[in-house]
Design a protein around this motif. Structure first.
Motif, PDB file in Angstrom:
ATOM      1  N   GLU A  17       0.811  -1.138   0.014  1.00 18.34           N
ATOM      2  CA  GLU A  17      -0.148  -0.046   0.092  1.00 18.34           C
ATOM      3  C   GLU A  17       0.827   1.137   0.074  1.00 18.34           C
ATOM      4  O   GLU A  17       0.462   2.352  -0.658  1.00 18.34           O
ATOM      5  N   ALA A  18       2.145   1.258   0.856  1.00 15.96           N
ATOM      6  CA  ALA A  18       2.780   2.378   0.800  1.00 15.96           C
ATOM      7  C   ALA A  18       3.583   2.729  -0.702  1.00 15.96           C
ATOM      8  O   ALA A  18       3.534   3.832  -1.023  1.00 15.96           O
ATOM      9  N   ILE A  28      12.476  13.586  -8.442  1.00 17.74           N
ATOM     10  CA  ILE A  28      11.454  12.583  -8.519  1.00 17.74           C
ATOM     11  C   ILE A  28      11.734  11.454  -7.308  1.00 17.74           C
ATOM     12  O   ILE A  28      10.837  10.989  -6.723  1.00 17.74           O
ATOM     13  N   THR A  29      13.161  11.146  -7.105  1.00 13.44           N
ATOM     14  CA  THR A  29      13.517  10.125  -6.132  1.00 13.44           C
ATOM     15  C   THR A  29      13.100  10.739  -4.608  1.00 13.44           C
ATOM     16  O   THR A  29      12.602   9.865  -3.940  1.00 13.44           O
ATOM     17  N   ALA A  77       9.337  10.574   0.020  1.00  9.68           N
ATOM     18  CA  ALA A  77       8.419  11.111   0.949  1.00  9.68           C
ATOM     19  C   ALA A  77       7.078  10.702   0.815  1.00  9.68           C
ATOM     20  O   ALA A  77       6.401  10.174   2.037  1.00  9.68           O
ATOM     21  N   LEU A  78       6.691  10.523  -0.186  1.00  8.10           N
ATOM     22  CA  LEU A  78       5.334   9.781  -0.414  1.00  8.10           C
ATOM     23  C   LEU A  78       5.135   8.314   0.087  1.00  8.10           C
ATOM     24  O   LEU A  78       4.044   7.889   0.719  1.00  8.10           O
ATOM     25  N   TYR A  79       6.292   7.488  -0.083  1.00  9.38           N
ATOM     26  CA  TYR A  79       6.423   5.983   0.512  1.00  9.38           C
ATOM     27  C   TYR A  79       6.188   6.368   2.063  1.00  9.38           C
ATOM     28  O   TYR A  79       5.386   5.387   2.678  1.00  9.38           O
ATOM     29  N   CYS A  80       6.971   7.113   2.561  1.00 11.89           N
ATOM     30  CA  CYS A  80       6.678   7.374   4.036  1.00 11.89           C
ATOM     31  C   CYS A  80       5.292   7.628   4.668  1.00 11.89           C
ATOM     32  O   CYS A  80       4.831   7.447   5.265  1.00 11.89           O
ATOM     33  N   SER A  97       3.229   5.727  -3.149  1.00  9.84           N
ATOM     34  CA  SER A  97       4.043   6.717  -3.364  1.00  9.84           C
ATOM     35  C   SER A  97       4.089   6.460  -5.084  1.00  9.84           C
ATOM     36  O   SER A  97       4.345   7.579  -5.668  1.00  9.84           O
ATOM     37  N   PHE A  98       3.771   5.428  -5.669  1.00 11.37           N
ATOM     38  CA  PHE A  98       3.923   5.262  -7.192  1.00 11.37           C
ATOM     39  C   PHE A  98       2.785   6.174  -7.886  1.00 11.37           C
ATOM     40  O   PHE A  98       3.063   7.048  -8.662  1.00 11.37           O
TER      41      PHE A  98
END
Length: 126
Positions: A74-75, A106-107, A112-115, A79-80
């Motif tokens: 889900e993380a 982008i990385t 950040a969005l993964y966290c 993020s993707f």
């Protein structure tokens, strides 16, 4: 801390240390061989250690239990998809005058969005 996490931290730590060293070596080589045909090879040296970091993450995910895999999935999905949404819309907004960002951002956006995605997914299963 379980054995899977310990192995992951050891592997990711060593690959990131190697990445840091390879970036320094790569930058030094590029400075001293600017117009060399080998400059592209020197520029991609850090990719080798990045590949080991990716392999460590895959091994870590494979060692997780079902709930932890779901949280990680889900993380990663958050993020993707968030990165796709932001980058595609940013591309359109550049036509309206927003600056063109460097690709390295982008990385950082993905991380950040993964966290954020992991925090959201973790809260769902508490």
């Amino acid at each position: 801390m379980d054995a899977n996490t310990k192995r992951y931290l050891r592997e990711i730590g060593s690959s990131m240390a190697a990445y840091t060293a390879m970036v320094a070596v790569s930058v030094w080589l590029l400075r001293h061989h600017e117009h060399s045909p080998l400059s592209y090879l020197f520029a991609v040296l850090p990719v080798i250690s990045s590949a080991f970091a990716m392999w460590a993450a895959i091994r870590f995910f494979r060692g997780l239990d079902e709930l932890q895999r779901r949280l990680q999935f889900e993380a990663v999905a958050f993020s993707f998809l968030g990165t796709c949404l932001i980058s595609l819309n940013w591309g359109v907004l550049e036509k309206a005058g927003l600056p063109h960002p460097d690709v390295v951002w982008i990385t950082l956006l993905l991380m950040a969005l993964y966290c954020i995605g992991l925090c959201i997914a973790s809260r769902r299963y508490q």
